[in-house]
Design an enzyme around this catalytic site. Structure first.
Site, short mmCIF file in Angstrom:
data_model
loop_
_atom_site.label_atom_id
_atom_site.label_comp_id
_atom_site.label_asym_id
_atom_site.label_seq_id
_atom_site.Cartn_x
_atom_site.Cartn_y
_atom_site.Cartn_z
N GLU A 104 0.74 -1.57 -0.16
CA GLU A 104 -0.15 0.04 0.01
C GLU A 104 1.04 1.39 -0.34
OE1 GLU A 104 -3.41 -0.22 2.50
OE2 GLU A 104 -3.19 2.12 3.57
N ASP A 106 0.27 5.35 0.41
CA ASP A 106 -0.84 5.90 1.29
C ASP A 106 -0.81 7.49 1.28
OD1 ASP A 106 -2.23 4.26 2.47
OD2 ASP A 106 -1.47 4.01 4.37
N GLU A 108 -2.73 10.47 3.06
CA GLU A 108 -4.09 10.55 3.77
C GLU A 108 -4.21 12.00 4.43
OE1 GLU A 108 -6.36 6.70 6.18
OE2 GLU A 108 -3.67 7.14 6.89
#
Length: 285
Positions: A104, A106, A108
């Site tokens: 993953e 990311d 955010e």
């Protein structure tokens, strides 16, 4: 970006590990590129596919997923984040594979009280393990207009960029025994959701539902520099000779820009958190 000097023949084993990949050709149209996956009408596509919005209220947030999955790519998205008192909200934008040992990458975006800075939270998971957080504030108001957030993922490194300015690099350090995402295709996910137990000032500031519905907006998606597929049966080869993005890393000037961002706007770096890692920092640090 400067071309990384590497043997281009290294690409084929990486791609053959999961099949053959197609050079992506669609960009910008959300009807063609994404499926809305949850939210019961709280995520919507407008302007003939050129604009997507996610909303969050007390009942539910919302989100979407790419139709294609990717194995390496330079992927751009313009976002305009929740304006005003966004405390307790999180807009997530990331690449992820499936399974218990997933990879993953990311972005955010952690909301805050009106007038207080957003926090960009970045992380990289390999083999189901993350704990590689770096957090930043921004040098502009990300709620006033759209800005471009880029994940540039190739066999050499993962580069996080904001409006073309690099803020973080995660290098391929397999020679040190550090796992690197290179074998698991990933889809693009995004969502707007409530996380006031941790998102804003460590959970001290809770969401104010009087400000709902909260809205994040997306446009100008671009995956043209990428290797992708829509189904398990449609792989074709990405030609490394025609994809310079596949072998690029930062040049000296770009490292200088990243140093400026990290010196001025970084607020957390797992690679300097000795309390968290009392027995030694992770190998890639």
């Amino acid at each position: 970006m400067a071309v990384f000097v590497a043997k281009q023949s290294l690409l084929l084993p990486l791609l053959l590990a999961v099949g053959f990949f197609a050079v992506a050709v669609s960009a910008g149209n959300f009807y063609e590129s994404f499926d809305i996956t949850w939210g019961d009408g709280r995520a919507n596509i407008f302007d003939n596919g050129q604009l997507l919005t996610c909303t969050l209220d007390k009942i539910s947030g919302s989100g979407f997923i790419s139709k294609k999955e990717y194995l390496f790519g330079k992927i751009d998205m313009k976002l305009k984040l929740v304006a005003g008192n966004s405390a307790g909200t999180v807009a997530a934008y990331y690449l992820s594979s499936k399974g218990t040992t997933w990879d993953e990458i990311d972005f955010e975006f952690l909301g805050n009280l009106t007038g207080q800075p957003y926090t960009i939270h970045t992380n990289v998971y390999t083999g189901g393990k993350g704990d590689r957080e770096m957090q930043f504030h921004l040098w502009f108001d990300p709620t006033a207009d759209f800005h471009t957030y880029t994940i540039h993922w190739n066999p050499v490194n993962i580069i996080f960029l904001v409006d073309g300015v690099p803020i973080r690099v995660f290098k391929n350090n397999e020679k040190l025994g550090v796992l690197y995402p290179k074998n698991q295709p990933m889809k693009i996910y995004s969502s707007l959701w409530e996380a006031d137990e941790w998102a804003t000032q460590g959970g001290r500031v809770k969401i104010d539902w009087n400000n709902a519905p909260f809205k994040a907006s997306y446009k100008n998606f671009n995956d043209q520099s990428s290797c992708s597929r829509r189904s398990n049966s449609t792989w074709v080869t990405c030609d490394p000779n025609n994809n310079s993005w596949m072998w690029t890393s930062l040049n000296a000037a770009e490292y200088g820009k990243m140093k400026w961002v990290q010196d001025e706007f970084m607020i957390y770096n797992y690679c300097t958190d000795f309390k968290r890692f009392p027995h030694g920092l992770p190998k890639e640090c």
